[in-house]
Design a protein around this motif. Sequence first.
Motif, PDB file in Angstrom:
ATOM      1  N   GLY A  44       0.817  -1.195   0.000  1.00  0.00           N
ATOM      2  CA  GLY A  44       0.000   0.000   0.000  1.00  0.00           C
ATOM      3  C   GLY A  44       0.856   1.253   0.000  1.00  0.00           C
ATOM      4  N   VAL A  45       0.237   2.369   0.428  1.00  0.00           N
ATOM      5  CA  VAL A  45       0.941   3.654   0.452  1.00  0.00           C
ATOM      6  C   VAL A  45       0.791   4.292   1.824  1.00  0.00           C
ATOM      7  CG1 VAL A  45       0.640   4.034  -2.021  1.00  0.00           C
ATOM      8  CG2 VAL A  45      -1.089   4.882  -0.435  1.00  0.00           C
ATOM      9  N   THR A  46       1.790   5.081   2.194  1.00  0.00           N
ATOM     10  CA  THR A  46       1.721   5.808   3.458  1.00  0.00           C
ATOM     11  C   THR A  46       0.818   7.033   3.299  1.00  0.00           C
ATOM     12  OG1 THR A  46       3.699   7.090   2.890  1.00  0.00           O
ATOM     13  CG2 THR A  46       4.030   5.064   4.138  1.00  0.00           C
ATOM     14  N   GLY A  47       0.395   7.586   4.416  1.00  0.00           N
ATOM     15  CA  GLY A  47      -0.448   8.779   4.409  1.00  0.00           C
ATOM     16  C   GLY A  47       0.382  10.048   4.542  1.00  0.00           C
ATOM     17  N   GLN A  48      -0.199  11.071   5.172  1.00  0.00           N
ATOM     18  CA  GLN A  48       0.494  12.353   5.289  1.00  0.00           C
ATOM     19  C   GLN A  48       1.624  12.318   6.311  1.00  0.00           C
ATOM     20  OE1 GLN A  48      -1.969  15.483   6.912  1.00  0.00           O
ATOM     21  NE2 GLN A  48      -3.200  14.033   8.105  1.00  0.00           N
ATOM     22  N   PHE A  49       1.680  11.225   7.106  1.00  0.00           N
ATOM     23  CA  PHE A  49       2.766  11.076   8.067  1.00  0.00           C
ATOM     24  C   PHE A  49       3.546   9.820   7.739  1.00  0.00           C
ATOM     25  CE2 PHE A  49      -0.743  13.152  10.391  1.00  0.00           C
ATOM     26  CZ  PHE A  49      -0.146  14.382  10.619  1.00  0.00           C
ATOM     27  N   GLY A  50       4.850   9.968   7.675  1.00  0.00           N
ATOM     28  CA  GLY A  50       5.707   8.803   7.533  1.00  0.00           C
ATOM     29  C   GLY A  50       6.113   8.310   8.915  1.00  0.00           C
ATOM     30  N   GLY A  51       7.326   7.875   9.047  1.00  0.00           N
ATOM     31  CA  GLY A  51       7.793   7.411  10.353  1.00  0.00           C
ATOM     32  C   GLY A  51       9.238   6.992  10.296  1.00  0.00           C
ATOM     33  N   ALA A  52       9.859   6.950  11.483  1.00  0.00           N
ATOM     34  CA  ALA A  52      11.234   6.478  11.605  1.00  0.00           C
ATOM     35  C   ALA A  52      11.225   4.988  11.914  1.00  0.00           C
ATOM     36  CB  ALA A  52      11.951   7.268  12.707  1.00  0.00           C
ATOM     37  N   ALA A  53      12.388   4.397  11.917  1.00  0.00           N
ATOM     38  CA  ALA A  53      12.486   2.977  12.238  1.00  0.00           C
ATOM     39  C   ALA A  53      11.927   2.716  13.634  1.00  0.00           C
ATOM     40  CB  ALA A  53      13.946   2.532  12.153  1.00  0.00           C
ATOM     41  N   GLY A  54      11.061   1.739  13.757  1.00  0.00           N
ATOM     42  CA  GLY A  54      10.427   1.406  15.025  1.00  0.00           C
ATOM     43  C   GLY A  54       9.086   2.062  15.231  1.00  0.00           C
ATOM     44  N   ASP A  55       8.742   3.074  14.424  1.00  0.00           N
ATOM     45  CA  ASP A  55       7.442   3.743  14.549  1.00  0.00           C
ATOM     46  C   ASP A  55       6.348   2.895  13.920  1.00  0.00           C
ATOM     47  OD1 ASP A  55       8.703   5.852  15.738  1.00  0.00           O
ATOM     48  OD2 ASP A  55       8.604   7.184  13.981  1.00  0.00           O
ATOM     49  N   MET A  56       5.118   3.110  14.379  1.00  0.00           N
ATOM     50  CA  MET A  56       3.953   2.504  13.744  1.00  0.00           C
ATOM     51  C   MET A  56       3.454   3.472  12.663  1.00  0.00           C
ATOM     52  SD  MET A  56       3.709  -0.385  15.206  1.00  0.00           S
ATOM     53  CE  MET A  56       2.109  -0.983  14.645  1.00  0.00           C
ATOM     54  N   VAL A  57       3.356   2.994  11.469  1.00  0.00           N
ATOM     55  CA  VAL A  57       3.015   3.837  10.320  1.00  0.00           C
ATOM     56  C   VAL A  57       1.720   3.335   9.697  1.00  0.00           C
ATOM     57  CG1 VAL A  57       3.787   4.693   8.073  1.00  0.00           C
ATOM     58  CG2 VAL A  57       5.468   4.263   9.888  1.00  0.00           C
ATOM     59  N   ASP A  58       0.795   4.273   9.444  1.00  0.00           N
ATOM     60  CA  ASP A  58      -0.468   3.914   8.795  1.00  0.00           C
ATOM     61  C   ASP A  58      -0.244   3.672   7.303  1.00  0.00           C
ATOM     62  OD1 ASP A  58      -1.915   4.098  11.124  1.00  0.00           O
ATOM     63  OD2 ASP A  58      -2.566   6.167  10.789  1.00  0.00           O
ATOM     64  N   ILE A  59      -0.771   2.538   6.837  1.00  0.00           N
ATOM     65  CA  ILE A  59      -0.648   2.168   5.424  1.00  0.00           C
ATOM     66  C   ILE A  59      -2.044   1.999   4.839  1.00  0.00           C
ATOM     67  CG2 ILE A  59       0.259   0.504   3.771  1.00  0.00           C
ATOM     68  CD1 ILE A  59       2.422   1.982   5.264  1.00  0.00           C
TER      69      ILE A  59
END
Length: 202
Positions: A44-59
């Motif tokens: 999928g694709v990320t939203g308006q917020f990405g993230g660093a390693a270890g973060d929870m990222v919305d896809i």
Amino acid sequence: MIPTLIRAYEASAAIGPYKIAKFSDAAASTKIGPAAANTDPVLGVTGQFGGAAGDMVDITQSGIGQVTRGGTVTAGAELTADANGNAIAAVPTAGVFMSVVGKAQAPGVAGDVIEILVGPRAFYRGAGSPNSKRFPWPPAARSSSMPRLPPWRSASKMAPRCGLPTRSCRACRSRPKSSSTRSIRSARPSTRPTPASVARAR
């Protein structure tokens, strides 16, 4: 209204907003990272917020999302990932599985963030199939050496197989007549009793 599926995944590496995401270690975990090739297992694709390693990222895994373009694309084009996790037009390579993340909903150029109908799937164009030589495309590519129907199988020379008189068989009545059909029909022994055969039977 188009339903949208958004799910959070742990990032194994930093990933920016509006990027194509992939499973970074599909065999061992569900962690995600930025896609870097058109053969990566995208989800999928990320939203308006990405993230660093270890973060929870919305896809966004289905429905309408947004993605950064890596080149010029047209509305309706199938999209895959480039080396930077951006979306480019998917051009199938013979014999190679390509990961498609979705379909562009608007035209755009490199750097644009435009809507995409997310629908991850594999895209494949075979290098060849058992029918690729027998039925080439376009038809003009057919060689004179290609197998064709033998003369006795052509529609104008097929003799009736039902055994019924032509006037009694709908298929035979609609079949074009030819000299070979008439000769085969006339060679078939008659099943009607004759006076001589009736006399011998008595």
